[in-house]
Write an enzyme that holds these catalytic residues in place. Structure first.
Site, short mmCIF file in Angstrom:
data_model
loop_
_atom_site.label_atom_id
_atom_site.label_comp_id
_atom_site.label_asym_id
_atom_site.label_seq_id
_atom_site.Cartn_x
_atom_site.Cartn_y
_atom_site.Cartn_z
N ASN A 205 0.84 -1.20 0.00
CA ASN A 205 0.00 0.00 0.00
C ASN A 205 0.87 1.25 0.00
O ASN A 205 2.09 1.20 -0.25
CB ASN A 205 -0.92 -0.01 1.22
CG ASN A 205 -0.14 0.10 2.51
OD1 ASN A 205 0.89 -0.55 2.67
ND2 ASN A 205 -0.61 0.90 3.44
N CYS B 7 2.06 2.89 2.45
CA CYS B 7 3.09 2.93 3.49
C CYS B 7 3.80 1.59 3.67
O CYS B 7 4.49 1.39 4.68
CB CYS B 7 2.47 3.38 4.81
SG CYS B 7 1.61 4.96 4.68
N GLU C 3 3.04 -1.46 4.52
CA GLU C 3 2.80 -2.44 5.57
C GLU C 3 1.69 -3.42 5.24
O GLU C 3 1.51 -4.41 5.96
CB GLU C 3 2.50 -1.75 6.91
CG GLU C 3 1.08 -1.27 7.11
CD GLU C 3 0.81 0.08 6.48
OE1 GLU C 3 -0.23 0.69 6.80
OE2 GLU C 3 1.62 0.53 5.66
#
Length: 923
Positions: free
Chosen positions: A544, A546, A548
């Site tokens: 995604n 970020c 994670e």
């Protein structure tokens, strides 16, 4: 509207840059005498002062004369005119002493909302400031009031007076961190007046003692429903029972950064007028998450307790929208864009709809054919994926979540795509701007086979996916075998578009671009898929925004993840983890996250279908470094790594147990059968699968808990396909007043920038230790500023404190990777892992990213470098928040080389800024 200036006698005049020019001219003449270069130099300096002053000042807000003079000092020092600046400082000090014997200013009047002038009520100001200082050591109400008295003028508005009180406390933060709590409580006083006046429809003021949540909360719910903002279902709760559970004393837990962040961006408002108070905010979120519970009041109170205590915090979309008429509560969305125009433009529309309500986006663009590929419909050649990425970039900019957060997306491309070299250049500031994406993040989706080629110094072949479509869905050994077959076909001339490069050269270019532009990030395809519990129903094609989230996507499924984070700092004592508290928090948190899935407002059907089918959630953590400090564990040590291991193991154990219990209560998710869970393969077990694919893996597999019993429990059913992911927590950690996520300490003192402004941040743990040893004084503040928040160069600081409070750039990245590897063995998704290198070079980057791969990490996030940080040589103090433009800053401290706190200046280098507001999209 003309900008006004508050003079020291309380009178107001029109801002006149000519007066700045005269003052600067006199200062130069006093030091250097007349010279031919004086006029252009003074003109340029005056223009800089004027631009800086007016940049963030609202027209209706007055500047103070002291603020103007502080800015003159700052510009003189920044431009290297140190002697002139010093003379200016001494002159101001002389004038300040002279003013001490002048008569007190006359009584002032306050302008109310209707324009009426009334005497300023100093008695109430003393009560409010005294209440704000209550219970805090080493703060003085008298000092705050003295600052307020310097700022008022006749005819000051009610709002300006409230702001003056807040900023008076904020000015003192760098000498005593607890003034941050004072500033927060004074901001809360302003919020109480604003909210109660809006709710009751008449001017209302109330101190903390006078506020009655029991009287306010039902009226707040009614108003929110009338404004079509709150879900009418909230009025059907037993509001008496709900009100009885509200804890008003928890309003005092916020520091200034946390309260200002909530005030600016989270609290509900009516055309800019806020009507939501902090505990109403938490209760609204809790009630929204319990709408479908059998005993809604009991669950709402349970959820409220977790949120208002800061033991756990939901992600930003949940906080924004829970309990509202548009409850889009999910954090992250992953999509795959297919190789046709309809899919590509549908992808843009999906991005816009998903981003509108605060979602962060991860887009898999690998299927789109590359430059030079044949287009059968037109018998032409493709321009490749880059022009389409430019449109995706502009879509993210256009849909900015109503001004609450910037629209944010990340494009992923696999390393074998023929456009990979152009993809690496997307964030460069040079070249054809039509082939650049300055606002969109990018990430490499790297298969193991490529890194094996890098280590063997072998060749690597680039393909267009329209000729090698199955590579997109293959991973591990199956990918490697099929990839080699395509290489052989290319050698026989059976592949139309291909390019052979040296793998090491492409790897070096990937790392060079990562250093120069901060992108694309390095993420690893194979561990994300081999260890995925859902490998039986699909492929993970990207992460995604970020890095994670690792969920499978398809043309008819947009992966969705619902995030929240345990505040680890609240779950440790000097003796270690409070295991019972962790168990209670995690169990309730998993239930809250699972509820998100059913309550959620889905903007596109593909997201709804995927989320209800697989029910993934992402429980993470924050405050990791604070937890180390509480236990006196040195970052970058074996003990810190061991704590990362055992704390994540405990969270993982209870998260999986809670999901299994929910499955018994509510049923397993639809695609449970055939998953790794169904086969009894837990995250700790899936390490062996990755090791088998790679013929070895340097990853620890030790454990301390009874996983055999849990394994059998999980085999019987899971409510959620995925349960854990460590997000950056860039904003929610600010709300809770702890360090972000698993991040090491950035600085012991620095200025943090985000969408709410600039805030002085000090390490309270360090200052408590310095006070205990008699080392906290103005000289220490000056030293921390001068040395960019680092203790290492300060001789009088003991070595044990230097080790304990080492900053991120003083901790080797190898320790961060090892700690990340220990966590990764327990996590079914991934973690947002930033890497810090004080003096990057190619050899170091190559070593740490190869180490990350060997240690089994699924993803990495930003590369941080000290090149993005600089110290401004100035006496400027009081630069916090958007409100800093409405009051003067404190008198300068005359030190030989006065400095401000280190401030991030992103233009200094191209790598990512540690305080980049764009990093807030997940949480």
């Amino acid at each position: 509207m003309t900008t006004r200036v508050i003079r020291r006698d309380g009178t107001v005049s029109v801002f006149d840059a000519g007066k700045i020019r005269v003052a600067v001219t006199k200062a130069f003449l006093a030091v250097e005498g007349d010279s031919g270069h004086l006029r252009p130099v003074v003109g340029e300096l005056t223009a800089q002062v004027e631009k800086a002053l007016l940049k963030h000042v609202r027209p209706e807000v007055a500047l103070h004369i002291e603020q103007i003079q502080d800015q003159v000092e700052l510009v003189l020092m920044r431009e290297g005119h140190h002697k002139v600046a010093r003379a200016y400082v001494l002159y101001r000090e002389k004038r300040a002493k002279a003013r001490e014997v002048t008569p007190a200013p006359p009584a002032f009047r306050v302008k109310t909302a209707d324009g009426t002038l009334v005497p300023l009520d100093w008695d109430r100001a003393e009560v409010v400031v005294g209440e704000a200082c209550a219970g805090l050591a080493d703060v003085s109400a008298a000092a705050v009031l003295a600052e307020v008295r310097r700022d008022v003028y006749d005819g000051i508005t009610v709002d300006e007076l409230a702001v003056a009180q807040v900023m008076a406390a904020r000015t003192l933060v760098e000498t005593e961190p607890d003034y941050s709590f004072v500033a927060a409580r004074l901001l809360l006083d302003r919020l109480r007046r604003e909210a109660l006046t809006r709710v009751e429809g008449r001017p209302v003021e109330a101190t903390g003692e006078e506020l009655s949540y029991a009287a306010y909360f039902p009226e707040y719910v009614r108003l929110g429903i009338d404004l079509d903002r709150l879900d009418p279902e909230l009025a059907k709760f037993d509001l008496d029972r709900i009100c009885a559970a509200i804890r008003p004393e928890r309003d005092a837990k916020f520091d200034f950064l946390g309260m200002q962040t909530l005030y600016d961006r989270y609290f509900l408002h009516d055309d800019g007028t806020r009507y939501e108070l902090p505990q109403a905010f938490f209760m609204r979120v809790a009630m929204g998450l319990s709408l479908r519970e059998d005993d809604r009041e009991a669950r709402a109170i349970e959820f409220y307790e977790l949120l208002s205590s800061f033991d756990f915090m939901c992600s930003t979309p949940t906080l924004f929208n829970s309990g509202t008429t548009r409850p889009q509560l999910s954090s992250c969305f992953l999509t795959t864009v297919d190789d046709d125009l309809q899919s590509i433009f549908q992808g843009y529309q999906n991005n816009a709809l998903l981003a509108k309500y605060s979602g962060g986006l991860g887009n898999d663009w690998t299927p789109v054919r590359g430059m030079g590929a044949h287009i059968r419909g037109t018998n032409g050649e493709s321009q490749g994926v880059v022009p389409f990425l430019k449109i995706a970039n502009d879509t993210a900019v256009a849909v900015n979540q109503g001004g609450k957060r910037k629209g944010a997306a990340c494009a992923y491309l696999e390393t074998w795509h023929v456009d990979i070299e152009e993809f690496l250049d997307l964030r460069k500031n040079t070249g054809d701007d039509r082939r650049r994406t300055h606002d969109m993040n990018t990430a490499n989706w790297v298969p193991d086979e490529f890194l094996r080629r890098v280590e063997a110094d072998a060749d690597w072949t680039l393909f267009s996916p329209d000729e090698t479509p199955d590579l997109h869905d293959l991973y591990g050994r199956a990918f490697a075998e099929r990839y080699r077959a395509y290489e052989e076909a290319a050698e026989r001339g059976e592949i139309r578009v291909s390019k052979r490069v040296r793998a090491v050269e492409l790897w070096r270019r990937m790392l060079t671009m990562l250093f120069e532009t901060g992108h694309p990030w390095i993420t690893f395809k194979d561990p994300c898929n081999v260890r995925s519990p859902q490998r039986h129903v699909g492929v993970v094609h990207s992460s995604n925004l970020c890095t994670e989230i690792t969920l499978n996507t398809a043309a008819d499924e947009v992966a969705v993840c619902n995030l929240g984070s345990v505040n680890l700092a609240n779950h440790v004592t000097p003796d270690g983890l409070d295991r019972d508290r962790v168990a209670r928090t995690v169990r309730t948190a998993v239930r809250m996250l699972d509820n998100v899935i059913d309550i959620n407002f889905y903007t596109i059907p593909e997201a709804r279908r995927s989320n209800l089918r697989h029910r993934p959630v992402g429980l993470g953590l924050m405050g990791f470094t604070d937890a180390l400090f509480v236990q006196r564990l040195v970052p970058g040590s074996a003990a810190a790594v061991a704590f990362a291991d055992v704390s994540m193991e405990l969270i993982s154990y209870h998260a999986l147990s809670a999901s299994a219990d929910l499955a018994r209560e509510r049923g397993s998710y639809e695609t449970f059968e055939g998953s790794l869970w169904h086969r009894g393969v837990l995250p700790i077990d899936s390490i062996a699968l990755l090791a088998a694919e790679r013929d070895g893996l340097d990853m620890d597999t030790s454990s301390t808990l009874d996983w055999d019993a849990l394994r059998e429990k999980v085999r019987g059913g899971m409510r959620n396909s995925n349960t854990m992911a460590i997000a950056p927590t860039a904003t929610i950690s600010n709300i809770c007043g702890v360090g972000q996520s698993i991040e090491p300490l950035f600085r012991n003192l620095f200025v943090k920038s985000n969408m709410s402004g600039d805030f002085t941040v000090l390490n309270r743990h360090l200052i408590a230790d310095l006070k205990a040893r008699g080392l906290w004084d103005e000289a220490m503040v000056a030293d921390l500023k001068y040395f960019d928040g680092s203790l290492a160069p300060i001789d009088r600081v003991p070595d044990d404190l230097k080790a304990l409070y080492a900053t991120a750039f003083e901790v080797s990245s190898e320790w961060l990777i090892e700690a990340g590897s220990r966590r990764q063995k327990w996590i079914d998704q991934a973690q947002s892992l930033n890497l810090y290198i004080a003096a990057p070079n190619g050899r170091k980057l190559d070593a740490i990213y190869r180490l990350a791969w060997h240690k089994g990490l699924k993803t990495t996030y930003y590369l941080r470098s000290t090149a993005v940080t600089s110290v401004e040589k100035s006496t400027l103090r009081g630069v916090d928040g958007k409100l800093n433009a409405v009051r003067p800053v404190a008198e300068p401290v005359p030190v030989p080389v006065p400095v401000a706190a280190p401030t991030v200046t992103p233009d200094d280098a191209l790598v990512c800024s540690i305080t980049d507001p764009d990093c807030e999209a997940c949480q």
